[in-house]
Design an enzyme around this catalytic site. Structure first.
Site, PDB file in Angstrom:
ATOM      1  N   CYS B 146      -9.292 -15.297   1.318  1.00 27.80           N
ATOM      2  CA  CYS B 146      -9.734 -13.953   0.948  1.00 27.80           C
ATOM      3  C   CYS B 146     -10.465 -14.065  -0.389  1.00 27.80           C
ATOM      4  CB  CYS B 146      -8.542 -13.012   0.813  1.00 27.80           C
ATOM      5  SG  CYS B 146      -9.030 -11.342   0.290  1.00 27.80           S
ATOM      6  N   ASP B 148     -10.290 -12.253  -2.830  1.00 26.95           N
ATOM      7  CA  ASP B 148      -9.412 -11.813  -3.912  1.00 26.95           C
ATOM      8  C   ASP B 148      -9.287 -12.910  -4.969  1.00 26.95           C
ATOM      9  OD1 ASP B 148      -6.912 -11.297  -5.372  1.00 26.95           O
ATOM     10  OD2 ASP B 148      -6.529  -9.769  -3.854  1.00 26.95           O
ATOM     11  N   HIS B 214      -3.277 -13.421   2.800  1.00 26.11           N
ATOM     12  CA  HIS B 214      -2.291 -13.419   1.716  1.00 26.11           C
ATOM     13  C   HIS B 214      -1.421 -12.176   1.702  1.00 26.11           C
ATOM     14  CE1 HIS B 214      -4.651 -10.659  -0.974  1.00 26.11           C
ATOM     15  NE2 HIS B 214      -5.617 -11.074  -0.172  1.00 26.11           N
ATOM     16  N   CYS B 225      -3.088  -7.769   0.618  1.00 24.54           N
ATOM     17  CA  CYS B 225      -4.543  -7.858   0.716  1.00 24.54           C
ATOM     18  C   CYS B 225      -5.149  -6.449   0.754  1.00 24.54           C
ATOM     19  CB  CYS B 225      -4.935  -8.619   1.975  1.00 24.54           C
ATOM     20  SG  CYS B 225      -6.719  -8.886   2.079  1.00 24.54           S
TER      21      CYS B 225
HETATM   22 ZN   LIG Z   1      -7.257 -10.108   0.386  1.00 24.99          ZN
END
Ligand SMILES: [Zn+2]
Ligand SMILES: [Zn+2]
Ligand SMILES: [Zn+2]
Ligand SMILES: [Zn+2]
Lengths: 485, 485
Positions: B146, B148, B214, B225
């Site tokens: 991801c 992130d 995640h 997430c």
């Molecule tokens: Zn995420």
């Protein structure tokens, strides 16, 4: 199927070999007739919309209005109008802007359905040309014409090639995306390695990338390539530089002698005559040296077909560098010969020069796809994924249609289109999302037009793997009527 | 070079085999120490900026201001401040917003130069891992974490893989671009056919695509997430669906048994422990079945290294489907073993859970590239080509930095970055153009911030073929000071 059919001319004095109609002995008369029927059928369908709506408008307060309007539309356009657009006319006023946009979209949709269902130009009979191309030493022909609407017929008319056998990727000014083309080259190479399609990787053939730049013999300083400020030398040089960059990219990126073949073609958008800059054995091209189809036509028009064909080949060789590749010479001779038919087509059908020297498009095509557009000056293209990247092209389009449509009170019809690969899960949904995002961005950039009902969009996607037609996924006309008109 | 170095533990009673520090016998202590030094060095460099600027601000009307300020900056930050930013302080006021952005950009630039010049994480020692990967039956590992910022260290820290050996392509929610990945797959295949790189096409190895989704064990309903609304099941399912779509695309698009291998990994962003959903022999993955590194750690921590490693392999096998591919099991066992070091790293260095459960990024990274970002929570990423397509991600970034920076009166520093292939002529110029276009679009979308001096951008490009560092091609700080502050 690719060999032009031609009339048998009896042996005679050289002077008298000349065809009474003045056409070249190698001209494909059947082909010209077929192309003319297609061009007239489609252009007429679009051209009739305004006069028909004028007639219908004049009747809008008649008691029998809806029946009369439908009868006129059915007769002249071949389809019914949407009832709800007619039903309200008696109480308010017929919304002719919406009706006009609806008719353009419907005509486009019918043309496109016909194209994919019936192959009216025979563009999907590709076997003979594929074989000929490989015989010449090339396994893929990838052509970038300028995105100018006056080159939209380059494959099917100007070069007389089956559109299904040629990758066409138009870009403004012929300045194609190098990274994208390298990626396509790699895809084709992988097909050869993995699947022997179109031939096996050990066959000594090359990927042939061609650019068609353009100029205007009638009004060279105003009607040349807008992307190069109507500077013909700049247009040719820009295209050549991009071709060389592509070859350099392949050679730098892959070892083992990876390379590609290049071909630069110029097009006179008034006569549709081409000139071809044949590369030498090293692949160098000279902008000052070319084979000119108009001259070839003049030199060979009094010969018999067999002699004419031999003479075309000689002329190509004579105007090419001594070291030119024999396969390339064969291909160029074929392109020149094919173009002779188009030169005669423009002479017979359009009086030698197109009446529409400038813009006369009927709608804008925005997005990626549009294989069905094989006619000159029907569509203004902006090939793009986002308004942000394509803003300059869109603004040019707005300017063109401000003159063509808005100045007459008519809206700008825009077809938003994304092709996708149906074999990729989720690809259709992503194409639809792209359409919607682009639609919103377009409506935002041209909000002043949209608010006045002067901008309408049809959203379509197409599964390019399936060989099927388009699918309409949205339209600004189905939304509630915008205020202000 | 990839084998973790570990202390030799003398044979002893099982109970006493336990390391007094509580660390796992397979933990790479040298590696942990090296990673800790790197993380602290970089994080400290960014963390010091605000306190240093506070000290300097307090001195700004002192007579000896410029000399004192430079001395403080040099001591604490390791570099001089731009003289012109200090020179005007006596007459007006020190522009701390601009100075702050300048320091963030300079710290980023220095970190990046160090990364490409000195390879501080050893990420470019790839030979051993490449060989191991091929032994397991895979010729390319392509990982989508991801986007992130809490997963930015996934390759170098969480999985302990050399970043140079792994293709990392982060996407919000792990929802990678299928078309782009198919194209990359094709590129790798072509390299195998044409050049035998990384191995020849007849080797029975596969392209391995992995996604890391995640979740948060500390605050599962708020710190999971964001792209999936902190719904862990949705995050895992979304990633799995995308993996299956990729495989389907390859299988549909290419015959001759073309296929790829898939691997789904979950990451707890609080502890950095992973769980791996091992596919069965048919490639099916079960979201309810996984190998959990935290459990493996607990079960094997009291064993001797050799026994521990054997037990790890057994546990992986026991938690995988019976028909799982042996090579895949070997690879997963390696990933789990590597992750044991990271579990101990978080325990030793961060007290078992990261203090920054949520966002604590220092700058935004927008565009394509950023290989040098291998640290957790340093950067908020928005991988995109245009604001139009990436607007949603950018708006999330703005929200995050409104809390982190704007609320304290500090600007949002954005690095705009495009990597390019230096072997492609014109690619650098196109990357620079992309940077400028994106910069203009960003400044437009966030004009309210930019007008108040609360948005600053550094424009950089990098030749990813050359293996060299970044090149700064523009900065909002070199433009004339914006009004309003
Ligand atoms: Zn995420
Ligand atoms: Zn076609
Ligand atoms: Zn042009
Ligand atoms: Zn690296």
């Amino acid at each position: 199927a690719r060999q032009p059919k031609r009339a048998v001319v009896p042996a005679a004095e050289p002077r008298q070999a000349r065809d009474p109609s003045g056409q070249h002995p190698l001209t494909d008369r059947d082909g010209n007739a077929r192309l003319q029927r297609y061009e007239e059928r489609i252009k007429t369908a679009f051209d009739r919309i305004v006069p028909v709506l004028k007639r219908i408008s004049a009747l809008q307060h008649a008691s029998d209005f809806e029946r009369q309007a439908q009868s006129i539309a059915r007769d002249a356009l071949g389809f019914d109008l949407p009832e709800h657009m007619l039903a309200d006319a008696w109480v308010t006023q017929l919304d002719l802007r919406r009706l006009f946009a609806w008719c353009v979209f419907e005509t486009y949709r019918r043309m496109t359905d016909d194209f994919f269902a019936n192959d009216p130009l025979g563009g999907h009979e590709i076997r003979d040309f594929d074989r000929f191309l490989q015989d010449c030493g090339f396994h893929q022909l990838d052509v970038t014409p300028c995105a100018d609407g006056r080159l939209a017929h380059a494959i099917s008319y100007v070069l007389r090639l089956p559109c299904g056998a040629v990758r066409r990727k138009p870009y403004a000014g012929g300045l194609f995306d190098v990274e994208n083309t390298v990626s396509k080259w790699g895809e084709v190479e992988l097909g050869r390695f993995r699947e022997g399609i179109p031939n096996t990787a050990d066959a000594p053939t090359r990927y042939l990338k061609s650019v068609i730049y353009h100029y205007s013999s009638v009004d060279p300083h105003h009607q040349g390539c807008a992307a190069h400020g109507s500077d013909d030398a700049a247009a040719a040089q820009g295209a050549l530089d991009r071709l060389l960059a592509f070859r350099q990219s392949v050679e730098n990126g892959f070892c083992c002698g990876a390379s590609v073949a290049l071909l630069l073609i110029g097009l006179d958008t008034d006569t549709d005559a081409i000139r071809v800059h044949v590369p030498d054995g090293e692949g160098h091209m000279d902008l000052t040296q070319s084979v000119d189809a108009l001259k070839v036509h003049a030199i060979t028009r009094d010969l018999e077909p067999t002699a004419a064909r031999a003479r075309v080949a000689e002329l190509v060789k004579a105007h090419a560098p001594a070291s030119a590749d024999p396969g390339m010479l064969r291909l160029v001779a074929r392109l020149i010969e094919n173009n002779l038919s188009q030169i005669d087509y423009v002479r017979q059908v359009h009086g030698g020069h197109y009446a529409d020297v400038g813009h006369a498009e009927h709608f804008m095509g925005v997005g990626i796809g549009f294989e069905e557009i094989q006619l000159r000056n029907l569509t203004y293209f902006a090939y793009l994924y986002t308004v942000e990247e394509g803003a300059a092209d869109l603004d040019v389009g707005r300017k063109i249609f401000s003159g063509l449509n808005v100045s007459r009170g008519l809206p700008i019809p825009i077809v938003i289109r994304f092709d996708y690969h149906g074999g990729v899960p989720g690809a259709r949904e992503r194409a639809v999302t792209r359409c919607r995002r682009l639609d919103a961005a377009l409506a935002g950039r041209f909000a002043d037009l949209a608010d006045r009902g002067l901008l309408h969009r049809l959203l379509v996607v197409r599964d390019s793997d399936a060989g099927a037609g388009i699918e309409v996924v949205g339209c600004s006309l189905t939304a509630p009527t915008a205020g202000g008109h």
